[in-house]
Scaffold this active site. Structure first.
Site, PDB file in Angstrom:
ATOM      1  N   GLY A 419       0.824  -1.203   0.000  1.00  0.00           N
ATOM      2  CA  GLY A 419       0.000   0.000   0.000  1.00  0.00           C
ATOM      3  C   GLY A 419       0.854   1.247   0.000  1.00  0.00           C
ATOM      4  N   THR A 420       0.299   2.322  -0.553  1.00  0.00           N
ATOM      5  CA  THR A 420       1.005   3.597  -0.560  1.00  0.00           C
ATOM      6  C   THR A 420       0.053   4.698  -0.123  1.00  0.00           C
ATOM      7  OG1 THR A 420       0.447   3.968  -2.887  1.00  0.00           O
ATOM      8  CG2 THR A 420       2.573   2.917  -2.410  1.00  0.00           C
ATOM      9  N   GLY A 421       0.623   5.805   0.327  1.00  0.00           N
ATOM     10  CA  GLY A 421      -0.180   6.941   0.746  1.00  0.00           C
ATOM     11  C   GLY A 421       0.662   8.189   0.713  1.00  0.00           C
ATOM     12  N   GLY A 422       0.084   9.298   1.209  1.00  0.00           N
ATOM     13  CA  GLY A 422       0.805  10.555   1.211  1.00  0.00           C
ATOM     14  C   GLY A 422       2.026  10.525   2.093  1.00  0.00           C
ATOM     15  N   GLY A 424       4.063   7.817   2.440  1.00  0.00           N
ATOM     16  CA  GLY A 424       5.078   6.885   1.982  1.00  0.00           C
ATOM     17  C   GLY A 424       4.451   5.573   1.580  1.00  0.00           C
ATOM     18  N   VAL A 426       3.745   1.132   2.576  1.00  0.00           N
ATOM     19  CA  VAL A 426       3.650   0.081   3.587  1.00  0.00           C
ATOM     20  C   VAL A 426       4.123  -1.224   2.962  1.00  0.00           C
ATOM     21  CG1 VAL A 426       2.136  -1.215   5.126  1.00  0.00           C
ATOM     22  CG2 VAL A 426       1.727   1.222   4.744  1.00  0.00           C
ATOM     23  N   LYS A 440       5.911   0.761   7.814  1.00  0.00           N
ATOM     24  CA  LYS A 440       5.526   2.026   7.187  1.00  0.00           C
ATOM     25  C   LYS A 440       6.797   2.847   7.006  1.00  0.00           C
ATOM     26  CE  LYS A 440       2.962   5.111   9.426  1.00  0.00           C
ATOM     27  NZ  LYS A 440       1.762   5.771   9.985  1.00  0.00           N
ATOM     28  N   ASP A 540      -7.743  11.505  14.314  1.00  0.00           N
ATOM     29  CA  ASP A 540      -7.943  11.041  12.933  1.00  0.00           C
ATOM     30  C   ASP A 540      -8.593   9.659  12.912  1.00  0.00           C
ATOM     31  OD1 ASP A 540      -7.955  11.106  10.208  1.00  0.00           O
ATOM     32  OD2 ASP A 540      -5.835  10.647   9.951  1.00  0.00           O
TER      33      ASP A 540
END
Length: 712
Positions: A419-422, A424, A426, A440, A540
């Site tokens: 997985g990726t996100g803002g 970085g 995983v 992460k 959050d």
């Protein structure tokens, strides 16, 4: 003639007062003879409560014939019992007017206020049952201690606070004691051991702390012991072994540690044992295989499961009763086989080799650390300033090496990315010991961003301080400027958002599992808001930050924006969090409180019920058509149908969700109140879900308000 005239006057007074009462529903009875004075006082005291007026048939002037009143042969009241009659109001009986009262049973009547101190005057009382009300305050110590004839004391499901009074030890005739489901704190008093006649002790679901008193072993007649869902610590006292007649024992959901005594499994009559969700270590005693119902799940037990443990397997012992103990092994119940036993010669060799190996290992480590110090001193200052400390790679639990991570991910090869996100990416990594973890990792450019760096360090700061079964576990971390990553326990099912938005997974997520996920999230937030010092606000909470294990258990994750609420510092914040979950007050106050998490929790609960984010639905409720939308129309139709028991839970969590989404923060409940309601089953659903409108749920203004206002 004197007695006859006196009696005649008393009868006239009785008739006059009765007629006056029937007309005005109020009366002051005046005794006209010494023999009738006590009875008139009793009746007068009953009339002034107003509790028995509405359900009486006819105009019966004999109070001994009233519903819920029992009298002796002389006409004196010996029992007052009205259960689940919704009497309401305060407990305002004039206790001194009932010298012969033996039984007071007012369970489930929505009574409010505290227990009057004067209750201690009921010297003949044997049964005091005030459970399932809304009584508050502390249990009056001296008053309770005066009731030395008490056989049964039931005060469960109220709002009592304070400690269990030590004067409880004066009730040596007590056979049944229940204080469960209150807010009682402090430790269990040692004086509890004075209750030699006690058979049932129920103190579950309070805020009790400290160890289980060893004096409990002096309660030789005990058959039932329930201390679950408290904060008890220490070991399980060996004195409990001496409780020969013990039939059931529930110590689950505490912080008990140490090993389970081998002798406990030999108790002659023990048939129910629940030690789940503690910190117990050691092995399972062999005699536990003969206890009818055993639950040892979620501890740190290890070693071989007793060979005979599967004797009741098909009927009683299921794998669920042992899950959460990663180091157990055996041939049954789905656990891996144990490694072959070593012979004596191997054992002797190990005893010789291990100390030598440890000495060599410590010597090598000392040399390595010395070398680090020498190299660090010789490095130019410019290099240190640019790259940071080249040797600052830390492992939180001490069992994961940096090199193992690099090898397991093949230097963070893309094929290991899940997985990726803002922030970085995983990665999934299987370590040399077979343990699977999630990493992460910040990318190089992100690591140079001060905001990402602060978020990473904040997450480490928070997760190294807390431990909870529904909060993601941080195994290790590396905060080197060249390589920044966090190591978590691996969640097989991914995020709640992914499961709800994947049809096959959502179908398998039945309503019982969804309710359990909601309870798990609430449990974690309750811990953060009410058990951590200082208070931790997540900021959050969203379906993306709720991870699910292979058993579909919920784990709160991503603490990069979490804030510690310190009374000595400002709680101002920027508007952070996931769009659609942020509490509305943050837009104008910029002050973060626990109620911000409560609002986000309400959004997640609705998302679980609906199977999708409720944003557009909530906006549509402002229209005039909201009164036509029924609760059953709100629900996700992908899971299998539910029964009436699950319908009760759905109704309850829906009411909680809308209470959490109230616009005014002070009108929202606390997570303590929410968690308590989720565990309580005392509010049965009165009608089917298709007859309950969303408008009704949103306007339950009295539901979950009282406690929220007092704790805001």
């Amino acid at each position: 003639m004197a007695p006859s005239i006196s009696t005649f006057i008393a009868v006239v007074a009785w008739a006059t007062c009765t007629l006056f009462f029937e007309k005005y529903h109020a009366v002051e009875l005046v005794a006209t003879s010494e023999s009738s004075a006590a009875l008139l006082l009793e009746m007068n005291a009953l009339l002034h409560t107003g509790w028995w007026l509405s359900n009486q048939t006819g105009n019966n002037s004999d109070h001994c014939q009233w519903d819920g009143i029992d009298c002796n042969a002389r006409g004196s009241v010996i029992a007052i019992h009205r259960t689940y009659a919704s009497l309401g109001g305060k407990l305002k009986l004039n206790f001194s007017s009932f010298p012969n009262l033996v039984r007071l049973d007012l369970v489930g009547n929505k009574l409010q206020g505290s227990i009057p101190f004067e209750i201690g005057t009921l010297s003949k009382l044997t049964h005091l049952h005030l459970g399932f009300n809304n009584l508050i305050g502390e249990i009056p110590p001296s008053s309770i201690g005066n009731l030395k004839n008490l056989v049964s004391l039931s005060l469960e499901n109220n709002l009592f606070t304070g400690q269990i009074p030590s004067s409880i030890g004066c009730l040596t005739n007590l056979s049944y004691l229940s204080l469960s489901w209150n807010q009682i704190n402090g430790s269990i008093p040692m004086e509890i051991g004075n209750l030699k006649s006690l058979k049932s002790l129920h103190l579950a679901s309070n805020n009790l702390t400290g160890p289980i008193p060893t004096s409990l072993g002096d309660c030789y007649a005990l058959t039932e012991l329930s201390l679950s869902r408290n904060y008890l610590d220490g070991s399980i006292p060996h004195h409990i072994i001496d409780l020969y007649w013990l039939h059931s024992i529930d110590l689950s959901h505490n912080f008990l540690s140490g090993e389970i005594s081998v002798e406990l499994g030999r108790a002659s009559y023990l048939s129910i044992l629940d030690f789940s969700f503690n910190k117990l270590t050691g092995s399972i005693p062999p005699h536990f295989s003969f206890i009818k119902e055993v639950n040892l799940s979620y501890n740190s037990l290890k070693g071989q499961i007793p060979v005979d443990y599967g004797w009741y397997y098909d009927r009683y012992h299921t794998p669920d009763t042992l899950i959460g103990n990663e180091d157990l092994c055996g041939q049954s119940m789905g656990f891996p086989p144990c490694p072959p036993a070593r012979n004596n010669s191997v054992g002797r060799t190990v005893k010789i080799v291990v100390p030598i190996a440890m000495f060599i290992g410590f010597f090598v480590l000392w040399c390595f650390l010395l070398l680090q110090c020498v190299v660090k001193k010789t490095l130019p200052e410019s290099t240190k300033a640019k790259n940071g400390d080249l040797f600052s790679i830390w492992n939180y639990d001490g069992h994961i090496a940096y090199e193992d991570v690099i090898r397991a991910t093949e230097d963070f090869d893309i094929k290991h990315c899940i997985g990726t996100g803002g922030y970085g990416s995983v990665y999934r990594a299987e370590l040399p010991n077979g343990k699977v973890v999630a990493l992460k990792k910040l990318h190089r450019l992100e690591a140079e961003n001060p905001n990402f760096d602060t978020s990473f360090r904040n997450e480490v700061k928070v997760l190294t301080k807390i431990r909870h079964r529904n909060i993601i576990k941080l195994h290790g971390f590396c905060l080197h400027k060249r390589c920044m990553f966090l190591i978590y326990e691996y969640m097989e099912k991914g995020s709640l958002f992914w499961v709800l938005n994947t049809h096959v997974e959502a179908v398998q997520l039945d309503w019982r599992k969804r309710i359990n996920i909601i309870k798990g999230i609430a449990d974690a937030l309750f811990y953060m808001h009410h058990e951590c010092i200082p208070v931790i606000v997540h900021q959050d909470i969203s379906s993306n930050n709720i991870l699910l294990s292979s058993k579909l258990e919920a784990f709160v994750s991503d603490f990069g924006t979490a804030k510690l609420l310190d009374s000595d510092s400002s709680n101002e914040t920027l508007i952070i969090g996931t769009y659609g979950y942020v509490a509305p007050e943050l837009a104008y106050t910029m002050i973060v409180t626990e109620k911000c998490d409560v609002y986000s929790f309400g959004m997640v609960v609705l998302e679980i019920l609906m199977g999708k984010h409720p944003g557009e639905f909530l906006n549509s409720l402002s229209s005039s058509h909201s009164q036509d939308v029924m609760l059953n129309e709100l629900l996700d139709h992908r899971p299998p149908p539910f029964n009436h028991l699950v319908a009760h839970d759905i109704f309850l969590v829906a009411m909680i969700a809308f209470a959490c989404l109230r616009t005014k923060p002070k009108s929202r409940p606390t997570m303590k109140c929410v968690f308590r309601e989720l565990l309580s089953r005392k509010k049965p659903i009165a009608k089917p879900l298709h007859t309950i409108s969303i408008w009704q749920l949103r306007n339950q203004e009295t539901y979950l308000v009282g406690e929220s206002e007092t704790q805001s």
